[in-house]
Structure formats: structure tokens, C-alpha cells
Enzyme design. Structure first.
Site, PDB file in Angstrom:
ATOM      1  N   LEU A 509       0.831  -1.202   0.000  1.00  0.00           N
ATOM      2  CA  LEU A 509       0.000   0.000   0.000  1.00  0.00           C
ATOM      3  C   LEU A 509       0.860   1.242   0.000  1.00  0.00           C
ATOM      4  CD1 LEU A 509      -2.630  -1.050   2.681  1.00  0.00           C
ATOM      5  CD2 LEU A 509      -3.030  -0.781   0.238  1.00  0.00           C
ATOM      6  N   GLY A 512       6.437   3.922   4.361  1.00  0.00           N
ATOM      7  CA  GLY A 512       6.408   5.015   5.331  1.00  0.00           C
ATOM      8  C   GLY A 512       7.734   5.171   6.017  1.00  0.00           C
ATOM      9  N   GLY A 513       7.795   6.147   6.874  1.00  0.00           N
ATOM     10  CA  GLY A 513       9.026   6.418   7.584  1.00  0.00           C
ATOM     11  C   GLY A 513       9.480   5.235   8.411  1.00  0.00           C
ATOM     12  N   PHE A 514       8.533   4.413   8.862  1.00  0.00           N
ATOM     13  CA  PHE A 514       8.899   3.331   9.757  1.00  0.00           C
ATOM     14  C   PHE A 514       8.903   1.976   9.067  1.00  0.00           C
ATOM     15  CE2 PHE A 514       7.037   6.686  12.321  1.00  0.00           C
ATOM     16  CZ  PHE A 514       8.094   6.945  13.154  1.00  0.00           C
ATOM     17  N   GLY A 515       8.628   1.955   7.782  1.00  0.00           N
ATOM     18  CA  GLY A 515       8.614   0.690   7.073  1.00  0.00           C
ATOM     19  C   GLY A 515       7.542   0.679   5.996  1.00  0.00           C
ATOM     20  N   VAL A 517       3.916  -0.780   4.166  1.00  0.00           N
ATOM     21  CA  VAL A 517       2.583  -1.216   4.557  1.00  0.00           C
ATOM     22  C   VAL A 517       2.010  -2.116   3.473  1.00  0.00           C
ATOM     23  CG1 VAL A 517       0.333  -0.472   5.348  1.00  0.00           C
ATOM     24  CG2 VAL A 517       2.295   1.020   5.638  1.00  0.00           C
ATOM     25  N   LYS A 531       1.904  -3.425   8.845  1.00  0.00           N
ATOM     26  CA  LYS A 531       3.063  -2.542   8.772  1.00  0.00           C
ATOM     27  C   LYS A 531       4.292  -3.361   9.114  1.00  0.00           C
ATOM     28  CE  LYS A 531       3.702   1.857   8.781  1.00  0.00           C
ATOM     29  NZ  LYS A 531       3.314   3.216   8.931  1.00  0.00           N
ATOM     30  N   ASP A 628       4.602  13.193  13.329  1.00  0.00           N
ATOM     31  CA  ASP A 628       4.589  13.109  11.871  1.00  0.00           C
ATOM     32  C   ASP A 628       3.149  13.144  11.368  1.00  0.00           C
ATOM     33  OD1 ASP A 628       5.636  13.034   9.372  1.00  0.00           O
ATOM     34  OD2 ASP A 628       6.080  10.903   9.360  1.00  0.00           O
TER      35      ASP A 628
END
Ligand SMILES: *[C@@H]1O[C@H](CO)[C@@H](O)[C@H](O)[C@H]1NC(C)=O
Ligand SMILES: *[C@@H]1O[C@H](CO)[C@@H](O)[C@H](O)[C@H]1NC(C)=O
Ligand SMILES: *[C@@H]1O[C@H](CO)[C@@H](O)[C@H](O)[C@H]1NC(C)=O
Ligand SMILES: *[C@@H]1O[C@H](CO)[C@@H](O)[C@H](O)[C@H]1NC(C)=O
Ligand SMILES: *[C@@H]1O[C@H](CO)[C@@H](O)[C@H](O)[C@H]1NC(C)=O
Ligand SMILES: *[C@@H]1O[C@H](CO)[C@@H](O)[C@H](O)[C@H]1NC(C)=O
Ligand SMILES: *[C@@H]1O[C@H](CO)[C@@H](O)[C@H](O)[C@H]1NC(C)=O
Length: 824
Positions: A509, A512-515, A517, A531, A628
Site C-alpha cells: 500500500l 512510510g518512515g517506519f517501514g 505497509v 506494517k 509526523d
């Protein structure tokens, strides 16, 4: 030689002090209009005042730091119309307010003070704000203002009953902001059954925070999380009351019931010289007393909000389907009475009205159940006190009304239903004694079988395994009870891998900053968003798991729901609910899709985000700063309800960063305030800034970062600011909105105004989320905004040559942050 002169000066000073600021009066002294009584440390002052622009004079007590904040009024109903009033204490220890003809306008003459044998009475204003009349004979006060509250509850002030004297203390709001007379609106303890806190209008209950469960009023679980107000409830033979205490006496707080019936706590902010709201009361539909009628539960996250309890049907199905819930529900199957009824367990609820309840402090839950089963008119039971695993017994003997499913915490309630209902539902947890033996025998056999099977399986699995992994994941998503058990499910990596087709890129999908999705579908058909966290978190497995479990407990309709996690083989996965309408940016920044969002929807979205943030900042147990917040982190469900995503991730990844400086900056250009992007300073005001940017983007349908007015070198904030100071803010609004039917110009302009307040350069100028929620929903006058942070490259360069180039309108399409990539 020196000593006598020092003594002289000292006595002169003390003479001056006592002659100018008294805290006590005796029968030979009095207070005239213009004079005041000041408590010893100056916290409170008593004197004559006129509220607002009114000309009427009242005697009242106000804060020393804020002389227009009146906390108590003597002659609420009988104002003086001139400045000739005189306030004194009589030889009998009665406070009186006299007018120019020496007629008593108001007095503290009550059955308690009348007729006593009084010796040297004095009236003293204490540092707590309490005006106390005492005499030489007795230690306890003859009279005190704390026993006759107006609309304000101060720390240590009691609300409730003195059973010895019969005194019932409750709060009554003013009639209006300029009229302290008692209105119909009151807040106090109702004494029937188990005492409960209620807000009434006349004799009708409007809102019922409810009974006390040892930690909080059953309908207000967030109470105990407020670090400032420590509530306490006392119930014994002599008195029944609640009060609150403040851990730090040098902080001024008050709780006030305002004329519109809303109770709110405030804290005095010394640096801004203003009162800041610190508690917000729940004001959704479910807060209205008995919104769903009898035997129904109210759940603000469901649509419709009202549902009959299991085994009950609407009393009038026609009205019920027309959303008139007031009739409530009735039992679908009659009770068998002594013939095998059972109980259904509801978890996480606000207990129903206890005005006809019976309770016992010493009984166990088991004894409680037995007692309820024995008496045919008993409808439900629960623990009386939820501390230490629960104790005591509370029984209901009347229709169950005002049952609410809470979004956090809440209590267990056991509701009596016929045995056939339990069979039907198939979740029979609590049976009559008749069935218990059978159940025990059956489950013992079942348990044995499972043990054997489990052992066989375990041995086989151990053999197959190459090396052991310390965390055992269970795939129990298909067990529908996971939600009720309130434990965070831990998913098996295989399950998730299958659901996402082995993390296929077609299922991705976004990034993102953390990984990354991924979209997934579980075996049961449930859609999920997974995620897959990047591996650079510094946390260990257990730390990570604990943090996830905490964050899973944050539940709010404007936050994306975390369904579970999986920590296995170096993978850290978070499993969220999947939201069909994807993110807000896919709507507002899209030429065609933006037309689907009319003003009503956008306004709802703005308010929803604000409430979600308020919860993260102030009402949740973790106090989370998102760091964020941006359009792509706001997801929309089928009803276009906004849900903040990625909350708590900053906390998990940062661990030690709260309000301090941070070396690791997560965030996105265009949404970061200057003090954060430039110096790494984080506070709740970081999110407020981002919220302001988001608000302006929603109103005008353009991205802050991509908007660029080349003639003036302005970004969206600069553009908005210019239009604002030139008094043409309407030009900012998305043209499509202006053409739409639902656009309410005053609301749109208010949003722009609030947006500009949020993006002000200095963090302390920006409002906090609780005042923002008020600002968005009220019509009160707003302060003027100052210049926003980061609105033009030119201005920055002009002012400060060393500034970094943070506004780069022609940057590449990816929104690059200092450390991370932005989603989608
Ligand atoms: C309240 O305080 C302000 C400023 O400190 C002062 O100007 C005003 O006269 C005071 N009002 C009263 C009623 O004491
Ligand atoms: C009111 O009482 C005071 C003393 O108690 C007295 O000096 C004054 O004359 C009285 N005024 C009137 C109008 O009776
Ligand atoms: C106080 O009230 C009692 C009876 O309620 C009455 O007898 C007495 O005169 C009153 N005292 C004053 C000072 O008004
Ligand atoms: C507060 O007190 C008034 C007068 O005694 C009473 O009418 C009202 O019902 C009380 N309100 C509550 C909430 O107990
Ligand atoms: C109490 O609050 C004051 C003002 O906010 C602060 O300066 C002081 O350190 C606090 N004291 C304690 C014991 O927390
Ligand atoms: C209930 O327990 C308390 C202490 O746990 C005890 O003092 C009290 O007497 C008990 N009451 C009854 C009715 O047993
Ligand atoms: C059941 O409880 C009600 C209310 O407490 C009481 O009036 C009634 O006598 C009880 N009935 C029996 C059979 O114990």
C-alpha cells in the site's frame, strides 16, 4: 542600639500589613465596598464585585492571581444595587450583608449556627479559599463557605452528604455569565441505592458520571489518568462525598460547572496569566442519560450507536428503526427464574444506573452471583470495587438503563438472561448451578484430550525446529473472543505471510518512515493492513512487545485500531484494521476525488483529527506526541471518519524522547515547525503546528509543500498569512467548496483562523489541543494570530542568514525527511 530599632521597624511593618491586608474579621470589624479580606498567602481574596458589565454588587471570593475569577458568591440571589454594602460577622457568629439602611440582605444564619452559645466569633479566609466562622468554644467551624458551594469546586472541597447534619453540598451553575443566581443546572451525589454522581437540570438527570468503583466514577475512566486532579470518594456512616486533591499546592486549579451545564477543570498558567482547560468532559451522544433506553447499550463507535443487549429486542421496533431509542428494549425470552438462568458477561462498560441497587462490601463475586440467582427480581451483578482484582457485590433490582460501552477501561457487568438465550448464543460462561456439574465434567474431559494432543504436537514441532525462538506466536485471530479478552493477539508470521501473499509488491500500500505497509486478507476474509517495521529500532523484543501492548490499549474512534502484532525471526509486524477509503491526501489533493468531500465532511474530518490528537496528548495514559502528522497519515473509514495512523510509532522508535531535544528527527517537510526542524525541540506544540498546516490544506485543497507563489516566494502558510492580513481570507478557500451547498462561510473562516493560530512561529503562542477543540466548536472570540513559522524563504533569509534552506518548493516528489522516507 540596633535591636530596638529593628524591633520598631518590624512592629511598624506588621502593623502596616495587618492594617492593609486582613484575613480575619471579628464582630467589631467589617468590610465595606472597595475593601477586601486576603488569605494569609494571598491565594484568595474576599470582597465586593460586579460580574462583567453588570452594575449589581455581590460579595464573593476570587483568586489572588486572577481577580475576575470568582469561586464563591454569598448573596447569589439578592444583589445590592449600590456601593453602600457592609459585610460583617455578628456576636452570634452569623455572617451578614447589610445595605445602607442596616437591613440584612443576606446572612449565613442556618439551623446549625442558630441558637448556639457563642464566644468571640471570628471569620477567616483560609488559603484554600474557604471562609470559616469559628468561636472560642468549639474546634469545628460554626459555618464555612465550602459547605455552600456555588458553581466552583476547589481542591479539598467536598461534594455530597454530611449524614449527621443532613447537609447536601452540590454545585449549581450561574444563570448566566453576569448573573450568579442559582440556575436549574446542578451537579451532586444522588443517594438512592449506591450513591452516584449526576448532573441534573431541575429534577431530571442529564448526564450520569455514575457510581464510584474505587478508582473512578464508572463513566469517567480517564479521571484517574489525570495527573493533576486526584479524586477521592468517601462513604461511611457519617458522610458520603467526593473531592479532589492537588499534589502541588502552588498550582491553582478549579473545576467549574458553567451555565450551559458543562463541567470543566482549569489550571492557572502563570506565564500566560490565563486559565487553561485541563479536563474535557465526554460530550458525545452516549453521554446523554439513558440515550438508548432500558436494556440497551450505547457505543459511539458503532452505527447505529444503540443496540439491544443480547437476548433483548426493541420494545417498539418501528420507533427503534427510526432511531428513536428512548423506548429501549425488552426481554426476548422470559427468565426461568429459579430454573436455570445464567449470566452474560459484558466487559469494558459503564455500569447502569444504581439508584435502585443493593450492595455489600465484603461479598465475593461468586457469592454475589449466587445471591442474584436466588432472587427473581435481580437483573445483574458486578463487583463493587475494582481495585486489587475486584471485591464486593453490587446488584440491580430495576431495569438496566444508561449502559455505555466505553472506549477505554470500563468494568465487567453480568446480566441475567434465560438459559435458552445462553444456549443460543453459545457463549455460556456463567450458568446456574444445575449446569455447572455437567460443564465441569465435560471441560475436564476436553482438557485432557487437548493436553494429550498438545503434547504430541509440541514434541513433533520441537523435532522439526532447527533452533528455538523465544517468542511463541499463536494464531488465534479466528477466535472471535479476542476483543473481549482485551489481550493483544500475537499473530504467527506464517499467517501474515499467507495473508499478504508473502509480502507481494502488488499488495504493497505504501512506504512510510517506519517501514512498508501491505494489504492482507486473513483466512476468515477479514482485511488487514500490515506494517512491516524497518529494522533500525533500538528496542529489544520484550520492550517492543510491551510498548505495542500499551499502544493497543489506546482506543479512540479517531485512531486507527491496532489488531495485533507479530515479532518473529527479526521481523516486527503491526497488524491494523484496513480502511477502505485510504488516506486523506488521496482525496484533498486530487482534482476529481476532492469533489467528493464537501464542507460538512471536511469539517467533520477536522474535528475528528482534533479529538484524536487531544486524546493522544492529554487523555490517554501514554501522552503521545505524534511528530509526523500529515494528510497521508490520516486514514478514512467507510463513513469518512478520520483515523490517525502511525501514532505511538515515534515513541516506540525514539523511546527516550519526550519534551527534550532530540537528535533523531522524524517528520516531513512542510509539516514540521521551525523549532523542531531546526533544533530538534519536541513538544505537543509540534503536533499543533502540523495540525494547523493540515487544517489549511483541507480548507484550500493544496499541499503546503507544493504550493508556491513564485511572485512572492510564499508557501501555503505565507500565502494564507498574506491573505489574512490583507483581510481577504475567503480567497484561500477551495473554489469547489465555495460553490458547494454545504459551505458555511463563518465556519470555514474560523478554521482558517484556528489554522493560523496553530502555525505561529513561537510554540508558546500556539494553543494546545484542548483549547483548540473548544475553539473549533464554540463561537467565542479568537485571539489574533501572529506571523507563522516558515512561510517564506525570502523572509527567512532576510532575517537570519544562517537559516537552513528548509523551504525548497522545487524539491523532488518524494517528501524526504532527515532520516526517513515518507509514506506514499
Ligand atoms: C484586578 O486586577 C487588575 C490588574 O491587576 C486591576 O486593574 C483591577 O482594578 C483589579 N480589580 C479589582 C476588582 O480588584
Ligand atoms: C447602621 O448601624 C451602624 C452601627 O451599627 C450605625 O452607626 C448607623 O447609624 C446605622 N445606620 C442606619 C441608617 O441605621
Ligand atoms: C437566625 O434564625 C433563627 C431561626 O431560624 C432566628 O430565630 C434568629 O433571629 C435568626 N438570627 C438572625 C441574626 O437573623
Ligand atoms: C442539588 O441541590 C438542589 C437543592 O437542594 C436539588 O434540588 C438538586 O436536585 C441537587 N442536585 C443534585 C445533582 O443532587
Ligand atoms: C510546584 O509547582 C511549582 C510551579 O509550577 C514548581 O515551581 C514547583 O517546583 C512544584 N513543586 C513540586 C514539589 O513539584
Ligand atoms: C467487612 O470487612 C471489614 C474488614 O474487611 C470488617 O471490618 C467488617 O466488619 C466486615 N463487615 C461485615 C458485615 O462482615
Ligand atoms: C429480592 O430482592 C428484593 C429487593 O431487594 C426484595 O424486596 C425481595 O424481598 C427479595 N426476594 C427474595 C425472595 O429474597
Amino acid at each position: 542600639m540596633k535591636a530596638p530599632s529593628a524591633l520598631f521597624i518590624y512592629s511598624l511593618l506588621s502593623f502596616l500589613r495587618t492594617s492593609t491586608t486582613l484575613d480575619t474579621i471579628t464582630p467589631s470589624q467589617f468590610i465595606r465596598d472597595g475593601e477586601t479580606l486576603v488569605s494569609a498567602d494571598g491565594s484568595f481574596e474576599l470582597g465586593f464585585f460586579s460580574p462583567g458589565s453588570s452594575k449589581s454588587r455581590y460579595v464573593g471570593i476570587w483568586f489572588g492571581v486572577s481577580n475576575d475569577t470568582v469561586v464563591w458568591v454569598a448573596n447569589r440571589e439578592t444583589p445590592l444595587e449600590n456601593l453602600d454594602g457592609l459585610f460583617k460577622v455578628t456576636n452570634k457568629g452569623i455572617l451578614v450583608l447589610l445595605d445602607s439602611t442596616n437591613t440584612t440582605i443576606w446572612s449565613s444564619n442556618t439551623s446549625r449556627t442558630a441558637g448556639n452559645n457563642i464566644n468571640n466569633p471570628t471569620a477567616r479566609l483560609l488559603d484554600s479559599g474557604n471562609l470559616v466562622v469559628k468561636d472560642g468554644n468549639t474546634e469545628s467551624p460554626l459555618w464555612q463557605s465550602f459547605d455552600y458551594p456555588s458553581d466552583t469546586l476547589l481542591p479539598e472541597m467536598k461534594i455530597g452528604w454530611d449524614l449527621v447534619s443532613g447537609l447536601d453540598r452540590n454545585l449549581t451553575s450561574w444563570k448566566g455569565t453576569e448573573d450568579p443566581a442559582q440556575s436549574e443546572i446542578s451537579e451532586g451525589l444522588d443517594r438512592g441505592g449506591l450513591p452516584q454522581l449526576v448532573d441534573k437540570e431541575g429534577d431530571n438527570i442529564k448526564v450520569r458520571p455514575g457510581s464510584w468503583n474505587g478508582l473512578y466514577f464508572t463513566g469517567m475512566p480517564w479521571l484517574r489518568l489525570n495527573p493533576l486532579f486526584k479524586y477521592e470518594f468517601v462513604m461511611n456512616e457519617k458522610e458520603i462525598y467526593y473531592d479532589y486533591k492537588i499534589p502541588n499546592k502552588s498550582i491553582f486549579v478549579r473545576y467549574v460547572l458553567n451555565p450551559s451545564g458543562i463541567g470543566q477543570g482549569f489550571k492557572w498558567m502563570d506565564h500566560t496569566k490565563s486559565w487553561e482547560p485541563v479536563t474535557t468532559s465526554q460530550s458525545d451522544e452516549c453521554a446523554n442519560y439513558a440515550h438508548c433506553g432500558a436494556y440497551a447499550s450505547c457505543n459511539i463507535n458503532k452505527s447505529p450507536v444503540c443496540a439491544c443487549l443480547k437476548g433483548f429486542i426493541p420494545k417498539s421496533p418501528i420507533d427503534w428503526n427510526l432511531a428513536d431509542w428512548s423506548g429501549g428494549c425488552v426481554r426476548g425470552t422470559p427468565l426461568g427464574c429459579n430454573d436455570g438462568d445464567g449470566f452474560l458477561n459484558y466487559k469494558g462498560v459503564k455500569l447502569p444506573d444504581t439508584s435502585s441497587s443493593w450492595f455489600d462490601r465484603n461479598m465475593s463475586l461468586k457469592e454475589c452471583e449466587e445471591l442474584c440467582l436466588k432472587n427473581c427480581s435481580c437483573r445483574a451483578y458486578s463487583n463493587l470495587d475494582i481495585r486489587n482484582g475486584g471485591s464486593g457485590c453490587l446488584l440491580w433490582f430495576a431495569d438496566l438503563v444508561d449502559l455505555v460501552v466505553l472506549q477505554m477501561d470500563g468494568q465487567d457487568l453480568y446480566i441475567r438472561v434465560a438459559a435458552s438465550v445462553l444456549d443460543h448464543i453459545g457463549k455460556n460462561r456463567h450458568f446456574g448451578q444445575k449446569y455447572q456439574v455437567i460443564i465441569i465434567v465435560c471441560s475436564a474431559i476436553l482438557l485432557m484430550v487437548m493436553l494429550v494432543l498438545g503434547l504430541v504436537f509440541y514434541v513433533r514441532r520441537m523435532k522439526l525446529r532447527k533452533e528455538g525462538l523465544d517468542i511463541r506466536c499463536q494464531n488465534d485471530y479466528n477466535n472471535e473472543d479476542w476483543k473481549e479478552d482485551m489481550e493483544l493477539p500475537i499473530f504467527d508470521l506464517i499467517t501474515i505471510s499467507n495473508a499478504t501473499n508473502n509480502f507481494a509488491s502488488s499488495n504493497k500500500l505504501g512506504e512510510g518512515g517506519f517501514g512498508s505497509v501491505y494489504k492482507g486478507t486473513l483466512l476468515g476474509g477479514q482485511e488487514i493492513a500490515v506494517k512491516r517495521l524497518s529494522k533500525n529500532s533500538r528496542q529489544g523484543f520484550n520492550e517492543f512487545k510491551n510498548e505495542v501492548i500499551l499502544i493497543a490499549k489506546l482506543q479512540h474512534r479517531n485512531l486507527v485500531k491496532l489488531l495485533g502484532c507479530c515479532i518473529q525471526e527479526n521481523e516486527k509486524l503491526l497488524i491494523y484494521e484496513y480502511l477502505h477509503n485510504k488516506s486523506l491526501d488521496s482525496f484533498i489533493f486530487d482534482q476529481t476525488k476532492s469533489r467528493l468531500l464537501d464542507w460538512r465532511m471536511r469539517h467533520n474530518i477536522i474535528n475528528g483529527i482534533a479529538r484524536g490528537l487531544l486524546y493522544l496528548h492529554e487523555d490517554s495514559r501514554l501522552r503521545i506526541i505524534h511528530r509526523d502528522l500529515k494528510a497521508s497519515n490520516i486514514l478514512l473509514d467507510n463513513n469518512m471518519t478520520p483515523k490517525i495512523s502511525d501514532f505511538g510509532l515515534a515513541k516506540m522508535f525514539g523511546g527516550d524522547q519526550t519534551e527534550a531535544d532530540t537528535s533523531r528527527i522524524v517528520g516531513t517537510y512542510g509539516y514540521m515547525p521551525p523549532e523542531y526542524a531546526g533544533y530538534g525541540q519536541v513538544s505537543v506544540k509540534t503536533d499543533v503546528f502540523s495540525f494547523g498546516v493540515l487544517l489549511l490544506e483541507i480548507v484550500c485543497g493544496k499541499k503546503n509543500k507544493e504550493f508556491y507563489n513564485s511572485s512572492q516566494c510564499l508557501n501555503l502558510l505565507g500565502h494564507a498569512w498574506r491573505l489574512w492580513i490583507e483581510d481577504r481570507p475567503t480567497e484561500l478557500i477551495d473554489e469547489f467548496l465555495i460553490l458547494g451547498d454545504s459551505c458555511i462561510l463563518s465556519e470555514v473562516l474560523r478554521c482558517i483562523h484556528v489554522g493560523l493560530l496553530c502555525v505561529q512561529q513561537r510554540p508558546k503562542d500556539r494553543p494546545n489541543m484542548s483549547s483548540m477543540v473548544l475553539m473549533l466548536s464554540s463561537e467565542n472570540k479568537l485571539p489574533n494570530p501572529r506571523e507563522p513559522g516558515y512561510y517564506t524563504e525570502k523572509a527567512l533569509v532576510g532575517k537570519d542568514h544562517s537559516s537552513r534552506k528548509l523551504e525548497n518548493p522545487s524539491s523532488s516528489t518524494n517528501e524526504i525527511t532527515f532520516t526517513m522516507l515518507e509514506a506514499r
